[in-house]
Enzyme design. Structure first.
Site, PDB file in Angstrom:
ATOM      1  N   GLY A  91      76.413 -62.152   2.381  1.00  0.00           N
ATOM      2  CA  GLY A  91      75.970 -62.692   1.287  1.00  0.00           C
ATOM      3  C   GLY A  91      74.995 -61.153   0.598  1.00  0.00           C
ATOM      4  O   GLY A  91      74.735 -60.480   1.100  1.00  0.00           O
TER       5      GLY A  91
ATOM      6  N   GLN B 298      69.264 -56.618  -4.513  1.00  0.00           N
ATOM      7  CA  GLN B 298      69.429 -55.420  -3.845  1.00  0.00           C
ATOM      8  C   GLN B 298      70.381 -54.459  -4.279  1.00  0.00           C
ATOM      9  O   GLN B 298      71.412 -53.293  -3.522  1.00  0.00           O
ATOM     10  CB  GLN B 298      70.203 -55.701  -3.360  1.00  0.00           C
TER      11      GLN B 298
ATOM     12  N   CYS C  95      70.454 -57.408   7.393  1.00  0.00           N
ATOM     13  CA  CYS C  95      69.636 -57.355   5.689  1.00  0.00           C
ATOM     14  C   CYS C  95      70.274 -55.863   5.063  1.00  0.00           C
ATOM     15  O   CYS C  95      69.699 -55.024   5.903  1.00  0.00           O
ATOM     16  CB  CYS C  95      68.562 -57.567   5.386  1.00  0.00           C
ATOM     17  N   LEU C  96      71.955 -55.822   4.112  1.00  0.00           N
ATOM     18  CA  LEU C  96      72.388 -55.125   3.532  1.00  0.00           C
ATOM     19  C   LEU C  96      70.890 -53.828   3.464  1.00  0.00           C
ATOM     20  O   LEU C  96      71.318 -52.533   3.213  1.00  0.00           O
ATOM     21  CB  LEU C  96      73.019 -54.877   2.887  1.00  0.00           C
TER      22      LEU C  96
ATOM     23  N   HIS D 114      67.779 -66.501   2.917  1.00  0.00           N
ATOM     24  CA  HIS D 114      67.882 -65.111   2.533  1.00  0.00           C
ATOM     25  C   HIS D 114      68.132 -64.868   1.298  1.00  0.00           C
ATOM     26  O   HIS D 114      67.225 -63.972   0.809  1.00  0.00           O
ATOM     27  CB  HIS D 114      68.582 -65.031   4.196  1.00  0.00           C
ATOM     28  N   GLU D 115      68.700 -65.080   0.874  1.00  0.00           N
ATOM     29  CA  GLU D 115      69.210 -64.350  -0.595  1.00  0.00           C
ATOM     30  C   GLU D 115      68.379 -64.996  -1.499  1.00  0.00           C
ATOM     31  O   GLU D 115      67.708 -64.325  -2.332  1.00  0.00           O
ATOM     32  CB  GLU D 115      70.463 -64.787  -0.717  1.00  0.00           C
TER      33      GLU D 115
ATOM     34  N   HIS E 257      65.588 -63.444  -1.637  1.00  0.00           N
ATOM     35  CA  HIS E 257      64.900 -61.599  -2.178  1.00  0.00           C
ATOM     36  C   HIS E 257      64.923 -61.987  -3.146  1.00  0.00           C
ATOM     37  O   HIS E 257      64.325 -60.619  -4.006  1.00  0.00           O
ATOM     38  CB  HIS E 257      66.830 -61.074  -2.517  1.00  0.00           C
TER      39      HIS E 257
HETATM   40 NI    NI Z   1      69.224 -59.394   2.564  1.00  0.00          NI
END
Ligand code: NI
Length: 158
Positions: free
Chosen positions: A46, A51, A89-90, A131-132, A135
């Site tokens: 995701g 991000q 998380c990226l 999670h997304e 963000h």
């Molecule tokens: Ni993330």
């Protein structure tokens, strides 16, 4: 299409509120394509627009269930149960932590044609949706971690 640079923890853009998307434009279409490419390149499941440095309410998700989800202006409208598990998380490279999320969620969003739909997700999809969407409101999973953040080599990154 292009792989964009992923902002990492500490970058102030990750802590800001994102703005709703008002209309589909070529720029937004390109952003969505780039978000998928950036997510796949980094083995994520995701990715949220902030991000890659864009403060718009756009999320892409692919949890390997055969679907590529695009959620524009998403709003979680129902939550059920709970699941506790590892999350990454990226934007927080090399780390993972234990987070409790709903087992099942319903999210209302617009698709790429700006048409409203409701998506129901369970397990990893529910986790990715939560999670997304967080963000988009300037929240990182690290604030929800139970115990310590752990070092990791890969695993699930969102
Ligand atoms: Ni993330």
């Amino acid at each position: 299409m292009a792989v964009r640079t992923i902002r990492v923890i500490g970058d102030e853009i990750l802590y800001k509120e994102c703005k709703p998307v008002k209309e589909m434009t070529q720029r937004v279409e390109e952003l969505i394509e780039d978000m998928f490419e950036t997510m796949y390149e980094n083995n994520g499941v995701g990715l949220a627009a902030p991000q890659v440095g864009i403060l718009k309410q756009i999320v892409v998700i692919d949890v390997d269930d055969g679907n590529q989800y695009v959620l524009i202006n998403p709003e979680i409208i129902e939550e059920e149960g709970s699941q506790t598990g590892q999350e990454g998380c990226l934007s927080v490279p090399g780390k993972a932590g234990i987070v409790t999320r709903p087992q099942k969620v319903k999210v209302k969003a617009l698709d790429e044609n700006m048409e409203e739909f409701v998506l129901e997700g369970e397990d990893l999809l529910a986790r990715a949706i939560c999670h997304e969407c967080a963000h988009l409101h300037g929240q990182l999973y690290v604030s929800l971690v139970e115990g310590e953040l752990m070092d990791t080599t890969e695993e699930v990154e969102e």
